[in-house]
Each structure stands twice: as structure tokens, then as C-alpha cells.
Design a protein around this motif. Structure first.
Motif, short mmCIF file in Angstrom:
data_model
loop_
_atom_site.label_atom_id
_atom_site.label_comp_id
_atom_site.label_asym_id
_atom_site.label_seq_id
_atom_site.Cartn_x
_atom_site.Cartn_y
_atom_site.Cartn_z
N PHE A 348 0.83 -1.21 0.00
CA PHE A 348 0.00 0.00 0.00
C PHE A 348 0.86 1.26 0.00
CE2 PHE A 348 -3.29 -2.74 2.33
CZ PHE A 348 -3.93 -3.07 1.15
N LEU A 349 1.90 1.26 0.84
CA LEU A 349 2.78 2.42 0.92
C LEU A 349 3.55 2.62 -0.38
CD1 LEU A 349 4.22 2.05 4.55
CD2 LEU A 349 2.55 3.72 3.74
N GLU A 351 2.51 1.78 -3.34
CA GLU A 351 1.56 2.27 -4.32
C GLU A 351 1.30 3.76 -4.12
OE1 GLU A 351 -0.99 1.97 -7.60
OE2 GLU A 351 0.32 0.43 -6.77
N ALA A 352 1.23 4.18 -2.85
CA ALA A 352 0.95 5.57 -2.55
C ALA A 352 2.16 6.49 -2.76
CB ALA A 352 0.46 5.71 -1.11
N SER A 353 3.36 5.93 -2.59
CA SER A 353 4.56 6.75 -2.73
C SER A 353 5.59 6.03 -3.59
CB SER A 353 5.14 7.08 -1.35
OG SER A 353 5.33 5.89 -0.58
N SER A 354 6.45 5.25 -2.94
CA SER A 354 7.44 4.45 -3.67
C SER A 354 7.90 3.32 -2.77
CB SER A 354 8.64 5.32 -4.07
OG SER A 354 9.41 5.68 -2.94
N SER A 358 8.46 3.06 1.36
CA SER A 358 7.83 2.01 2.17
C SER A 358 8.85 1.32 3.06
CB SER A 358 7.12 1.00 1.27
OG SER A 358 8.04 0.22 0.54
#
Length: 378
Positions: A348-349, A351-354, A358
Motif C-alpha cells: 500500500f505504501l 503504491e501511494a509513494s514508492s 515504504s
């Protein structure tokens, strides 16, 4: 009542049970791709069905702790380990995804019952030695992982179907249990001054949180190390598994030296050093995402997570408020949640950032290992 055999004999018997548990699990892991191909499962279908394994683990957590306290860890370990081997054969026989899921639930239940009962045996053995030896048992589990993976690779190379492979492992497992059973601790008649169902106290909860944070890192390392090397490190094709291999080697090796380190410097210092090693390794792979620094970083990560769970289980088994089996089950419940949530949280992290960002979350988990250990009364 305990075993009347010499401590070294008991230790070897318990060690053999750890090795067989690792061999059964790694034998399954080595043939997942073969079973996926045999049943024509998509990546999504395989991912979904693999959730049945943690379902079985979670179902068995309270049951295994109760059973260990009721009939003793020796009987639970004997039955659970033989069931573990037999359910492995079932995984090789399943003709469709539904029976695979059902068998994975049973496999997960047997796996966790073995985990709790064999660690209870290890705690009792550690008492005989009056020094830390728990991590060495877990080191044998890791060593069995390498053996199981190697045998699996050999079987695949020879075109051997999973069923005869698994039957061989099951036979070896059952024979090992029969041979070792009489040398294990017979704790059924042990005096029970502590409750089996008492609410975990703050000390146990803190131990669980330490293991939780470390297991978040461990779960992510298993699932994301190869992807990190491929997408962030941009490692050549032959090197994409280098981080995973480095981490696993360091984790196995670290477990064989953790006991002597803990005996010399104490449990708290050992756990603080473990957290520091994990933190250093994670920062290294984030700040310097190139091949050599990242391999070194994963060596640090593997060494850092190597001793946390065995030493935490050892401390839980010495609880003053609960019997060893239920205490280990309580800590295992908390820690295992970390193993489950770690990989999806990283996804999830990422996908949201890189993916690099993460891994900073994992560094925060390592920092929490240090913080909780500093707070813990161990």
C-alpha cells in the motif's frame, strides 16, 4: 514430571523436532509453484488461496495454548508434528483449489500447534541448561529451510511430482517423532501454579509488541526483497535474489550466535542490538540502493531479526503470571499479526509513494524494537 534423560539427550530430541518442523514447511514452500501449475491457478487465485494458511494459524492459537496446558507439550507436539507431515501429503494430493484451501487451513493449524508446543519444550530445556539456548533451536529451523528448499529443487529438477516428495518427508517426520518422543519433556503432570487463561500482563504485551515489529520486517523481507532488488536496486537478472539470500543466510547464522551473545550481555542488550542492526540495514538499502550496499544492508537486516522471536519466546515462557504454553501463544498471537500485515502495508505504501519510502516504514519498525525493548522489564 519431566524427562529423566540427560539434558544433552533432551536437547537433541527437541532440536530434531525443530528441524523436522522447518523441513515440513520448507518442503511445502519449495513446491508452491509446481502446485500452482498443476492446478492451473492464476497469480490472483494463488494469492487468495494462500490466505487459508494464516486462517488455520489464527484458529489454532487459543486451542494450542489450551491443549499444551491441559495435556502437556509433549503429547501436543507429537500429534501436531505427525499431523503436519500428513497434511503435507494432503497438499500434494488435492485436485482443485477448494480442497487446497481446506488442506492449507489444516496445515496452518498443525504448523502453529507445533510452533507453540515445540517452543514450550525449548523453554523447559533452557531451564535445564540455565543459559540461553532458544535461538540455536530456531537456527536449526532455519537450517532445515535450506535443506528443504534444496531437496525441493532437486525433486523439481528430476521431474518428481509433489505427492511422492511429500510422502517421503511425511515418513521421515513420523519416524523422527516416534524415535524422539520418549526423550522429550513430559510436562503433563507439572504443577500448575499459574493460570492458563490469565490475561497477558504488560510485560507479555510488551514482548509481543517487540516481536510484532520484528515480524513486520521479517514478513516484508520474505515477500519484497526480490522485488526491491529488481525495481529499486536495478540488480542484474542473476542478482535479483541476492538480498533475500543474504538476509536468510544472516538470519540462520545469527541464531547460532545469539544465545552466547545474550548469555554474555543480557536479553535487553541483545534485543537492542538486534533492532539497531535492522535499522542500520534498512537505512543502508534506502539511502544507497545499489547492489553491494544493498546486499550488505540485507545482511544486517537478517542478522537483526534473527534473534528477536526466539529470545522473546524464551522470555515469555518464563512468565510469572501464565503457564509457558499459553504465554507463548499470547505473544505469538501479537507477533504473527505483524508477519501478516507487514507485506500488504509495504504494498500500500509503495503504491501511494514508492518502494523506497515504504522501506522507511520498516526502519521505523526497527526503531520501535529498540524503544519497546528499552521500556521492557527483561
Amino acid at each position: 514430571m519431566t524427562s529423566s534423560y540427560a539434558p544433552v539427550v533432551i536437547r537433541r530430541a527437541v532440536a530434531a523436532m525443530f528441524f523436522m518442523a522447518g523441513l515440513v514447511f520448507s518442503s511445502w514452500a519449495s513446491r508452491i509453484a509446481t502446485i500452482q501449475q498443476k492446478l492451473s491457478l492464476s497469480e490472483a487465485a494463488l494469492g487468495a488461496v494462500l490466505f487459508a494458511l494464516p486462517v488455520g494459524l489464527m484458529i489454532s492459537l487459543p486451542l494450542a495454548g489450551w491443549a499444551v496446558n491441559k495435556v502437556g507439550s509433549r503429547k501436543v507436539l507429537a500429534v501436531a508434528l505427525m499431523m503436519y507431515g500428513v497434511s503435507l501429503v494432503g497438499l500434494g494430493l488435492v485436485p482443485n483449489i477448494y480442497l487446497l484451501a481446506a488442506n492449507l487451513v489444516l496445515f496452518g493449524m498443525a504448523s502453529n500447534s507445533v510452533n507453540i508446543s515445540v517452543n514450550t519444550q525449548a523453554v523447559a530445556t533452557e531451564v535445564l541448561y540455565k543459559k540461553p539456548i532458544m535461538a540455536s533451536f530456531h537456527g536449526l529451523w532455519s537450517l532445515a529451510g535450506f535443506v528443504g528448499a534444496s531437496v525441493g529443487t532437486l525433486m523439481i529438477g528430476q521431474g518428481v511430482d509433489p505427492m511422492p516428495h511429500f510422502i517421503l518427508i511425511a515418513i521421515i517426520t513420523v519416524i523422527s517423532v516416534i524415535v524422539c518422543l520418549k526423550y522429550l519433556h513430559n510436562d503433563k503432570g507439572a504443577e500448575k501454579k499459574k493460570s492458563a487463561f490469565a490475561k497477558p500482563d504488560s510485560a507479555l504485551i510488551t514482548l509481543g509488541l517487540i516481536a510484532f515489529c520484528s515480524m513486520v520486517i521479517e514478513g516484508a523481507m520474505f515477500d519484497w526483497s526480490t522485488i526491491y532488488f529488481k525495481k529499486v536496486v536495478l540488480a542484474p537478472g542473476a542478482w535479483v535474489g541476492a538480498g533475500y539470500t543474504a538476509g536468510m543466510c544472516a538470519m540462520a547464522s545469527g541464531r547460532f550466535v545469539a544465545d552466547s551473545f545474550a548469555a554474555r550481555f543480557g536479553l535487553k542488550t541483545t534485543l537492542q542490538v538486534s533492532g539497531t542492526l535492522s535499522l542500520t540495514g534498512l537505512l543502508l538499502v534506502v539511502i544507497f540502493p545499489t547492489l553491494i550496499p544493498s546486499i550488505i544492508g540485507f545482511l544486517f537486516i537478517g542478522a537483526g531479526i534473527s534473534s528477536v522471536v526466539p529470545l522473546v519466546y524464551s522470555a515469555a515462557g518464563r512468565s510469572t503470571t501464565m503457564q509457558p504454553g499459553p504465554a507463548i501463544a499470547a505473544v505469538s498471537t501479537i507477533s504473527f499479526v505483524g508477519f501478516l500485515v507487514g507485506p500488504p502495508v509495504i504494498g500500500f505504501l509503495a503504491e501511494a509513494s514508492s518502494l523506497k519510502v515504504s522501506f522507511l516504514f520498516l526502519a521505523f519498525m526497527a526503531l520501535l524494537v529498540i524503544a519497546f525493548t528499552t521500556k521492557a522489564k527483561v
